[in-house]
Design an enzyme around this catalytic site. Structure first.
Site: not given
Ligand SMILES: O=C(O)CCC(=O)N[C@@H](CCC(=O)O)C(=O)O
Ligand code: ZN
Length: 338
Positions: A61, A218
């Site tokens: 990322e 995000e």
């Molecule tokens: O796009 C995706 O499927 C994942 C993107 C991402 O890394 N999102 C985080 C969110 C964390 C949270 O819920 O606070 C993750 O999945 O770690």
């Molecule tokens: Zn991420």
């Protein structure tokens, strides 16, 4: 010793397995490279704000990594004068060097001590990052009057109906911070997910263990190093510069922000687990009531109400992990703000 070319990212990637800590001065303060990807910048002037900016918790990322690296260079070269305490964390340099999300296990599931149940690079790294954050927040004379902030910057695997959004960690009393939400709105954030339970993510750790205002942020879609359009982050960059230079949280109206409550985590409960969606379905895609959205030999998930939507759908992960979040839009009036 200094950071070569004031390029913290290059130094981090060139020393993914470790480096000897060193300190240096820059025009508005003193800097400490405490570990690979761990940079603490202390301003000369007194401040009541301790800000953590973490990037690259998922190695591929890269957009937020490039954005924050540019801000660090601007501070070190004196184009941005630092007035708050700042901890910059480049989360997973080993995965970043390989352009992958993680090596052994998803780092963003290992916080709040969950790393103790795993081996490998990410387990060690989660321990190291927890310590860096804990030390940073406690290493001040006026600890009780410090405002603790943590923005954990990510990009998503998929496209999104709302390109920029945040995950607000689960708050037990259901009261959300107006000033933080107004800051996020001013930073170009279009939507907020209100988490329904505690997790082992980095932002939840900083909120729950250190009482920080902490968010997973995000910022769009994953791209390779050098392929990010940093102008897409202009609003966030502007509010971060204001925060770094003046200790001020930019504010905008919440009227345009979309609020979603998280209903459920979809858990991959079996190798047979599947989601009934196309591979290019975007985050926040909505479904009709009664639609069988997920199924496996052990379970199925039926959409409860028309308009419920999916975020972070992903079945390319081990059994037991989160395969998506089900969210439901709510109005701003339903939100309890402090
Ligand atoms: O796009 C995706 O499927 C994942 C993107 C991402 O890394 N999102 C985080 C969110 C964390 C949270 O819920 O606070 C993750 O999945 O770690
Ligand atoms: Zn991420």
């Amino acid at each position: 010793m200094t950071i070569l070319n004031n390029d913290f990212l290059a130094v981090t990637l060139a020393n993914q397995d470790g480096l000897t800590p060193f300190q240096f001065v820059f025009p508005s303060g003193t800097g400490f490279v405490e570990n690979t990807g761990v940079l603490r910048l202390e301003p000369t002037q007194e401040t009541s704000i301790s800000l953590v900016l973490s990037v690259g918790i998922h190695g591929n990322e890269t957009g937020p990594i490039e954005l924050v690296n540019q801000l660090v260079t601007s501070i070190l070269e004196g184009r941005v004068s630092l007035s708050v305490r700042l901890l910059v964390l480049i989360g997973n340099p080993v995965a970043a060097n390989q352009a992958i999300r993680f090596c052994d296990v998803n780092l963003n599931r290992l916080f709040s001590g969950a790393w103790q149940n795993y081996d490998g690079f990410e387990a060690q790294r989660a321990q190291c990052l927890e310590k860096a954050v804990g030390d940073f927040y406690s290493m001040v004379n006026n600890e009780t009057t410090q405002t603790r902030l943590h923005y954990d910057l990510h990009t998503a695997i998929r496209g999104s109906m709302h390109e920029k959004f945040v995950v607000y960690p689960f708050v037990e009393d259901g009261i959300y911070n107006h000033q933080q939400l107004a800051f996020l709105a001013a930073s170009g954030i279009e939507a907020v997910l209100l988490s329904h339970q505690s997790t082992t993510t980095f932002s939840y750790y900083s909120y729950a263990v250190h009482g920080a205002h902490a968010f997973t942020v995000e910022l769009g879609k994953v791209h390779h190093f050098g392929e990010n359009d940093l102008s897409a982050f202009a609003d966030l960059e502007k509010s971060l510069v204001l925060l770094l230079e003046e200790g001020t949280l930019a504010q905008a109206s919440l009227s345009d922000i979309h609020i979603f409550t998280v209903l459920d985590s979809l858990i991959k409960d079996d190798e047979s687990y599947e989601l009934s969606i196309e591979s290019d379905v975007k985050n926040f895609t909505q479904f009709e009531q009664g639609y069988r959205l997920a199924y496996s030999e052990k379970s199925e998930y039926i959409v409860q109400k028309t308009g419920d939507a999916i975020v972070f759908p992903n079945t390319n992960l081990p059994v037991g992990q989160r395969a998506g979040l089900m969210v439901r839009p709510i109005s701003l009036e339903e939100l309890q703000l402090d």
